[in-house]
Design a protein around this motif. Structure first.
Motif, mmCIF file in Angstrom:
data_model
loop_
_atom_site.group_PDB
_atom_site.id
_atom_site.type_symbol
_atom_site.label_atom_id
_atom_site.label_comp_id
_atom_site.label_asym_id
_atom_site.label_seq_id
_atom_site.Cartn_x
_atom_site.Cartn_y
_atom_site.Cartn_z
ATOM 1 N N MET A 125 90.555 24.227 -7.280
ATOM 2 C CA MET A 125 91.529 23.191 -7.573
ATOM 3 C C MET A 125 92.177 22.814 -6.257
ATOM 4 S SD MET A 125 93.071 24.516 -11.156
ATOM 5 C CE MET A 125 92.298 26.111 -11.359
ATOM 6 N N VAL B 47 85.281 28.087 -9.090
ATOM 7 C CA VAL B 47 86.134 27.031 -9.608
ATOM 8 C C VAL B 47 87.178 26.789 -8.519
ATOM 9 C CG1 VAL B 47 87.879 26.431 -11.312
ATOM 10 C CG2 VAL B 47 85.862 27.730 -12.002
ATOM 11 N N ILE C 39 83.661 32.511 -10.258
ATOM 12 C CA ILE C 39 83.328 32.574 -11.683
ATOM 13 C C ILE C 39 82.697 33.942 -11.956
ATOM 14 C CG2 ILE C 39 81.934 31.595 -13.546
ATOM 15 C CD1 ILE C 39 82.194 28.875 -12.127
ATOM 16 N N VAL D 266 84.769 18.046 -11.736
ATOM 17 C CA VAL D 266 84.916 18.202 -13.186
ATOM 18 C C VAL D 266 86.011 17.287 -13.722
ATOM 19 C CG1 VAL D 266 85.407 19.823 -15.048
ATOM 20 C CG2 VAL D 266 84.066 20.558 -13.059
ATOM 21 N N ARG D 267 87.137 17.263 -13.029
ATOM 22 C CA ARG D 267 88.218 16.354 -13.426
ATOM 23 C C ARG D 267 89.060 16.004 -12.224
ATOM 24 N NH1 ARG D 267 88.982 20.872 -16.393
ATOM 25 N NH2 ARG D 267 88.336 19.853 -18.291
ATOM 26 N N HIS E 23 89.489 19.172 -9.651
ATOM 27 C CA HIS E 23 89.044 20.413 -10.287
ATOM 28 C C HIS E 23 87.534 20.418 -10.139
ATOM 29 C CE1 HIS E 23 89.212 22.980 -14.236
ATOM 30 N NE2 HIS E 23 89.105 23.744 -13.165
ATOM 31 N N THR E 24 86.994 21.377 -9.377
ATOM 32 C CA THR E 24 85.571 21.331 -9.051
ATOM 33 C C THR E 24 84.834 22.595 -9.453
ATOM 34 O OG1 THR E 24 85.703 22.307 -6.836
ATOM 35 C CG2 THR E 24 86.131 19.935 -7.008
ATOM 36 N N HIS E 25 83.519 22.448 -9.495
ATOM 37 C CA HIS E 25 82.593 23.570 -9.688
ATOM 38 C C HIS E 25 81.698 23.589 -8.464
ATOM 39 C CE1 HIS E 25 78.907 25.326 -11.925
ATOM 40 N NE2 HIS E 25 79.600 26.283 -11.341
ATOM 41 N N THR F 259 84.527 28.353 -21.312
ATOM 42 C CA THR F 259 84.084 28.133 -19.944
ATOM 43 C C THR F 259 85.304 28.108 -19.017
ATOM 44 O OG1 THR F 259 84.280 25.727 -19.977
ATOM 45 C CG2 THR F 259 82.208 26.679 -20.813
ATOM 46 N N MET F 260 85.064 28.058 -17.738
ATOM 47 C CA MET F 260 86.143 27.970 -16.764
ATOM 48 C C MET F 260 86.671 26.533 -16.679
ATOM 49 S SD MET F 260 86.532 31.059 -15.407
ATOM 50 C CE MET F 260 87.246 30.870 -13.796
ATOM 51 N N TYR F 261 86.036 25.616 -17.423
ATOM 52 C CA TYR F 261 86.432 24.221 -17.383
ATOM 53 C C TYR F 261 86.887 23.739 -18.739
ATOM 54 C CZ TYR F 261 84.216 24.667 -12.933
ATOM 55 O OH TYR F 261 83.899 25.100 -11.685
ATOM 56 N N ASP G 231 80.458 19.804 -7.850
ATOM 57 C CA ASP G 231 80.603 18.833 -8.941
ATOM 58 C C ASP G 231 82.087 18.668 -9.212
ATOM 59 O OD1 ASP G 231 77.865 18.264 -9.623
ATOM 60 O OD2 ASP G 231 77.767 20.302 -10.430
#
Length: 133
Positions: free
Chosen positions: A101, A99, A122, A75-76, A87-89, A131-133, A73
């Motif tokens: 980057m 996490v 994580i 994230v940003r 920035h992913t999950h 959270t990590m995000y 996913d």
């Protein structure tokens, strides 16, 4: 078109291309990702992946074969000048979560020519409730 608008459009295009590149490779089609989104030369900074296009293809083919059941996913997404950051999950087998980057450098033709990343697993517990995000 003025310079500001052209630059903003290039940034948006690079953001979309970084996501498409990553998704395509991550989901098992790294050769297609390279053909569509990578420039003449591709410089890799991840020490687990060889330098150049073929090394990238080989790495992601192996990862897809070994771990076909994984998800990502976004994230940003942040873009500035010729850089795009994702920035992913990521969720891997056995609910192993990370996490990441990733930073991609683009050439003047909107093609990826360089990559850096940082990956953090994580943890199961944390000293806080953020959270990590």
């Amino acid at each position: 078109m003025d310079k500001f608008k052209a630059k903003a459009e290039a940034l948006e295009k690079n953001k979309k291309n970084a996501i498409a590149f990553y998704k395509t490779a991550y989901l098992g089609k790294p050769k297609k990702a390279v053909e569509l989104y990578v420039g003449e030369n591709y410089k890799q900074h991840n020490p687990m992946v060889g330098d150049g296009k073929q090394a990238f293809i080989d790495y992601f083919n192996r990862m897809h074969k070994e771990f076909p059941e994984k998800s990502i996913d976004f994230v940003r997404i942040v873009a500035e000048n010729d850089l795009v950051s994702l920035h992913t999950h990521q969720i891997w087998p056995d609910n192993d979560q990370y996490v990441t980057m990733d930073f991609f450098k683009f050439d003047d033709n909107g093609k990826i020519i360089e990559h850096w990343d940082s990956i953090q697993q994580i943890p199961q517990t944390s000293m806080h409730n953020n959270t990590m995000y």
